[in-house]
Design a protein around this motif. Structure first.
Motif, mmCIF file in Angstrom:
data_model
loop_
_atom_site.group_PDB
_atom_site.id
_atom_site.type_symbol
_atom_site.label_atom_id
_atom_site.label_comp_id
_atom_site.label_asym_id
_atom_site.label_seq_id
_atom_site.Cartn_x
_atom_site.Cartn_y
_atom_site.Cartn_z
ATOM 1 N N THR A 152 -3.043 -2.125 11.357
ATOM 2 C CA THR A 152 -2.956 -2.129 13.194
ATOM 3 C C THR A 152 -1.661 -1.233 13.246
ATOM 4 O OG1 THR A 152 -4.299 -3.912 13.346
ATOM 5 C CG2 THR A 152 -3.211 -3.165 15.461
ATOM 6 N N ILE A 153 -0.683 -1.798 12.902
ATOM 7 C CA ILE A 153 0.586 -1.272 13.360
ATOM 8 C C ILE A 153 0.686 0.411 13.134
ATOM 9 C CG2 ILE A 153 3.286 -1.304 13.049
ATOM 10 C CD1 ILE A 153 2.948 -4.247 12.805
ATOM 11 N N LYS A 155 -1.898 2.434 12.283
ATOM 12 C CA LYS A 155 -2.633 3.197 13.190
ATOM 13 C C LYS A 155 -2.004 3.835 14.337
ATOM 14 C CE LYS A 155 -7.294 2.195 12.209
ATOM 15 N NZ LYS A 155 -7.246 1.297 11.035
ATOM 16 N N THR A 156 -0.890 2.690 14.737
ATOM 17 C CA THR A 156 -0.244 3.148 16.180
ATOM 18 C C THR A 156 1.333 4.178 15.903
ATOM 19 O OG1 THR A 156 -0.908 1.002 16.707
ATOM 20 C CG2 THR A 156 0.508 2.003 18.310
ATOM 21 N N ASN A 157 2.091 3.587 14.933
ATOM 22 C CA ASN A 157 3.112 3.988 14.384
ATOM 23 C C ASN A 157 3.733 3.925 13.148
ATOM 24 O OD1 ASN A 157 6.415 4.242 14.841
ATOM 25 N ND2 ASN A 157 6.189 4.684 16.832
ATOM 26 N N LEU A 158 3.961 5.096 12.636
ATOM 27 C CA LEU A 158 4.415 5.017 11.448
ATOM 28 C C LEU A 158 5.447 4.492 10.955
ATOM 29 C CD1 LEU A 158 3.291 5.914 8.357
ATOM 30 C CD2 LEU A 158 4.422 8.301 8.867
ATOM 31 N N ASP A 159 6.660 4.657 11.863
ATOM 32 C CA ASP A 159 7.951 4.002 11.637
ATOM 33 C C ASP A 159 7.785 2.552 11.817
ATOM 34 O OD1 ASP A 159 9.059 6.725 11.192
ATOM 35 O OD2 ASP A 159 10.379 6.726 12.890
ATOM 36 N N ASP A 160 7.297 2.201 12.764
ATOM 37 C CA ASP A 160 6.939 0.734 13.170
ATOM 38 C C ASP A 160 6.545 0.117 11.878
ATOM 39 O OD1 ASP A 160 8.042 1.060 15.543
ATOM 40 O OD2 ASP A 160 6.218 0.703 16.556
ATOM 41 N N ALA A 161 5.444 0.960 10.973
ATOM 42 C CA ALA A 161 4.812 0.250 9.935
ATOM 43 C C ALA A 161 5.916 0.127 8.780
ATOM 44 C CB ALA A 161 3.533 1.210 9.430
ATOM 45 N N VAL A 162 6.797 1.112 8.729
ATOM 46 C CA VAL A 162 7.819 1.139 7.635
ATOM 47 C C VAL A 162 8.743 -0.180 7.850
ATOM 48 C CG1 VAL A 162 9.689 2.007 6.721
ATOM 49 C CG2 VAL A 162 7.824 3.639 7.204
ATOM 50 N N SER A 163 9.026 -0.324 8.900
ATOM 51 C CA SER A 163 9.805 -1.249 9.334
ATOM 52 C C SER A 163 8.972 -2.825 9.128
ATOM 53 C CB SER A 163 9.992 -1.432 11.063
ATOM 54 O OG SER A 163 10.694 -2.723 11.468
ATOM 55 N N TYR A 164 7.897 -3.062 9.408
ATOM 56 C CA TYR A 164 7.014 -4.220 9.166
ATOM 57 C C TYR A 164 7.073 -4.445 7.812
ATOM 58 C CZ TYR A 164 3.172 -7.758 9.235
ATOM 59 O OH TYR A 164 2.429 -8.596 9.132
ATOM 60 N N GLU A 165 6.505 -3.504 7.121
ATOM 61 C CA GLU A 165 6.435 -3.625 5.599
ATOM 62 C C GLU A 165 7.805 -3.910 5.145
ATOM 63 O OE1 GLU A 165 4.849 -0.165 3.483
ATOM 64 O OE2 GLU A 165 5.557 -0.907 1.876
ATOM 65 N N THR A 166 8.868 -3.409 5.177
ATOM 66 C CA THR A 166 10.278 -3.704 4.979
ATOM 67 C C THR A 166 10.448 -5.181 5.022
ATOM 68 O OG1 THR A 166 10.978 -1.217 5.220
ATOM 69 C CG2 THR A 166 12.784 -2.736 4.828
ATOM 70 N N LYS A 167 10.424 -5.516 6.085
ATOM 71 C CA LYS A 167 10.608 -6.859 6.561
ATOM 72 C C LYS A 167 9.971 -7.946 5.686
ATOM 73 C CE LYS A 167 10.831 -10.211 10.412
ATOM 74 N NZ LYS A 167 11.345 -10.198 11.729
#
Ligand code: GDP
Ligand code: FE
Ligand code: FE
Ligand code: FE
Length: 194
Positions: A152-153, A155-167
């Motif tokens: 879901t993230i 689909k909205t924002n690629l940078d936010d997805a990088v952050s979520y995955e990294t964490k």
């Protein structure tokens, strides 16, 4: 999808065939899933679907090579000797990029960097680096707690997805008492920490 950018000297079908011959069936399925996700992310982020396809198809190309081959490649290609202290999880991207260059005649540094950075990310990441890093995590074959939110993230924002995955990858590795590759901490500091 016809390749027209001259990055791989052949058709997508020819590249798919080489990848299929290099990995086991389950990994080949994962790779096709990453390609599908990467093409979607490319469209959403106004990026080349051809580069996304090629980088996705080759990202785990070298994953099933032996430690002996990786160590020989580190020495032959004059890569950092520190790499000798690590193992498959780090080699298949960073050293795998050299194997891809040599065996598949893909010399494009944008593609090779996306392969090098796909496992632990990096402080500086190009759009293609982010696409492959995230697509690897959210492809349709993945099933772990949090993967739906990651999709879901993404689909909205690629940078936010990088952050979520990294964490969440780091949290998982810490919970398992795994050794953390130093660059994974640098990625965390750039993309997650305040
Ligand atoms: P895959 O090649 O599609 O399985 O995915 P990746 O290339 O993203 O990750 C390969 C493996 O490395 C996964 O099992 C990750 O959990 C693991 N991994 C990623 N970062 C680290 C790290 O810093 N330390 C350790 N020990 N493992 C890691
Ligand atoms: Fe990988
Ligand atoms: Fe990954
Ligand atoms: Fe992968």
């Amino acid at each position: 999808l016809e390749y027209t950018e001259g990055i791989f000297p052949g058709t997508r079908e020819e590249l798919v065939k080489k990848v299929k011959e290099s990995v086991k069936e389950s990994r080949f399925k994962h790779i096709l899933g990453v390609e599908k996700s990467a093409i979607e992310l490319a469209k959403q982020n106004d990026y080349s679907t051809e580069k996304a396809s090629i980088a996705a198809l080759v990202h785990d190309y070298a994953k099933e090579r032996t430690p002996e081959e990786f160590k020989k490649t580190i020495l032959d290609e004059n890569l950092s000797k520190d790499l000798l202290n690590w193992n498959n999880f780090i080699w298949h991207g960073v050293v795998g990029a050299e194997i891809i260059k040599n065996e598949l005649q893909i010399k494009n540094e944008e593609i090779l960097n996306a392969v090098r950075r796909h496992t632990v990310g990096d402080v500086e990441m190009t759009t293609l680096d982010k696409i492959i890093y995230v697509a690897d995590y959210i492809e349709e074959g993945r099933s772990f707690p949090g993967v739906k939110l990651a999709r879901t993230i993404a689909k909205t924002n690629l940078d936010d997805a990088v952050s979520y995955e990294t964490k969440h990858v780091l949290e998982f590795l810490l919970s398992q008492d795994k050794v953390i590759y130093p660059k994974a901490i640098l990625t965390y500091n750039k993309w997650v920490a305040e």
